[in-house]
Scaffold this motif. Structure first.
Motif, PDB file in Angstrom:
ATOM      1  N   THR A  98      -0.629   0.156 -18.456  1.00 16.59           N
ATOM      2  CA  THR A  98      -0.195  -1.042 -17.731  1.00 16.59           C
ATOM      3  C   THR A  98      -1.099  -1.219 -16.523  1.00 16.59           C
ATOM      4  OG1 THR A  98       2.097  -0.557 -18.343  1.00 16.59           O
ATOM      5  CG2 THR A  98       1.738  -2.275 -16.697  1.00 16.59           C
ATOM      6  N   HIS A 105       1.155  -8.141 -14.237  1.00 14.31           N
ATOM      7  CA  HIS A 105       1.131  -6.940 -15.069  1.00 14.31           C
ATOM      8  C   HIS A 105       0.730  -7.257 -16.512  1.00 14.31           C
ATOM      9  CE1 HIS A 105       3.622  -5.564 -11.726  1.00 14.31           C
ATOM     10  NE2 HIS A 105       3.490  -4.326 -12.164  1.00 14.31           N
ATOM     11  N   ASP A 107       0.826  -4.960 -20.163  1.00 17.15           N
ATOM     12  CA  ASP A 107       1.421  -3.711 -20.638  1.00 17.15           C
ATOM     13  C   ASP A 107       1.242  -3.608 -22.148  1.00 17.15           C
ATOM     14  OD1 ASP A 107       2.941  -1.415 -20.876  1.00 17.15           O
ATOM     15  OD2 ASP A 107       4.833  -2.327 -20.266  1.00 17.15           O
ATOM     16  N   PHE A 176       7.046  -5.072 -12.797  1.00 19.03           N
ATOM     17  CA  PHE A 176       6.758  -4.236 -13.966  1.00 19.03           C
ATOM     18  C   PHE A 176       7.875  -4.372 -15.007  1.00 19.03           C
ATOM     19  CE2 PHE A 176       4.887   0.279 -14.901  1.00 19.03           C
ATOM     20  CZ  PHE A 176       4.748  -0.047 -16.235  1.00 19.03           C
ATOM     21  N   THR A 201       7.869  -7.520 -23.365  1.00 20.78           N
ATOM     22  CA  THR A 201       7.203  -6.582 -24.266  1.00 20.78           C
ATOM     23  C   THR A 201       8.082  -6.331 -25.483  1.00 20.78           C
ATOM     24  OG1 THR A 201       8.166  -4.529 -23.352  1.00 20.78           O
ATOM     25  CG2 THR A 201       6.190  -5.417 -22.270  1.00 20.78           C
TER      26      THR A 201
END
Length: 255
Positions: A98, A105, A107, A176, A201
């Motif tokens: 990440t 961010h 990732d 995050f 994600t």
């Protein structure tokens, strides 16, 4: 904090961060070999992120995590801490990257095969990858998060594997980990409605054995409880007007 929808301009910025994370995985591939330590891989990635990319490794000091990447070997499900462990022939390794670029961010993670893993280990990695893809392909406005989890669970279990319940995907942006939580199991038609501008994600952790996990004394490293092999792939993606945009997939690469 609720789900933070991203504007088209913000998604462009997130794609920049996502591509940087993907480039780290591409760069580190040649360094993954028998005899290298996970700590050495961490040092290489840290230098590349901070010096070449002029970016920030997000895991470093995040809630006390001591390294710049996560390295999860064999029965380690996730959040493995790089150290003095040397990779040996037949290992399978997840590297989770990440990066933060201009406050955003990116990732992503993938599996690496060290030397000549067993057929079972190779198959597990393929199932983990294909499980992620099954989830990604469900993403479009009007569906729900449960549709993603159901597609992943149905596929993985059809291959004789189990899906970890204790850890999940997550919203991401300037923070995050943000809402929503993206479960990799579940029932279709339930959960948060997908709308354009959502960014999250999908990162299923697939075990060859049972789904149960245990957290080690270091407070980070997660093992399969039965010590069976585990594999994981991860991408960050945005919900678009008619589907999805994988922000961590480099141009020319397949998902």
């Amino acid at each position: 904090m609720g789900i933070v929808l991203k504007t088209p301009e913000e998604i462009v910025a997130m794609r920049v961060a996502g591509h940087l994370a993907g480039e780290v995985l591409r760069m580190i591939r040649e360094h993954v070999r028998v005899g290298v330590t996970t700590g050495e891989l961490d040092e290489i990635c840290h230098a590349y992120i901070t010096e070449e990319q002029q970016a920030v490794p997000a895991p470093l000091n995040y809630r006390g995590f001591p390294k710049s990447i996560c390295t999860s070997v064999n029965q380690v499900v996730c959040h493995g801490i790089p150290g003095n462990k040397k990779l040996k022939n037949g290992d399978i390794l997840n590297i989770d990257i990440t990066v933060i670029k201009d406050g955003w961010h990116g990732d992503t993670s993938k599996m690496f095969l060290v030397g000549e893993p067993t057929v079972r280990a190779r198959q597990l990695c393929e199932i983990a990858h294909d499980s992620m893809v099954k989830g990604i392909e469900m993403v479009k406005p009007g569906l729900r998060l449960g549709d993603i989890g159901h597609a992943i669970q149905r596929y993985a279990e059809s291959k004789g594997c189990s899906v970890v319940r204790d850890y999940c995907g997550h919203g991401i942006g300037r923070v995050f980990h943000e809402d929503p939580q993206v479960l990799h199991y579940g029932r279709p038609g339930v959960g948060e409605l997908l709308v354009p501008g959502m960014v999250f994600t999908i990162e299923p952790m697939i075990n060859h054995g049972k789904k149960e996990t245990r957290l080690l004394a270091d407070g980070w490293t997660v093992h399969t409880k039965d010590r069976s092999l585990s594999a994981q792939y991860e991408h960050t993606l945005a919900v678009t007007e008619d589907g999805y945009d994988v922000l961590t997939c480099l141009p020319g690469d397949e998902i």
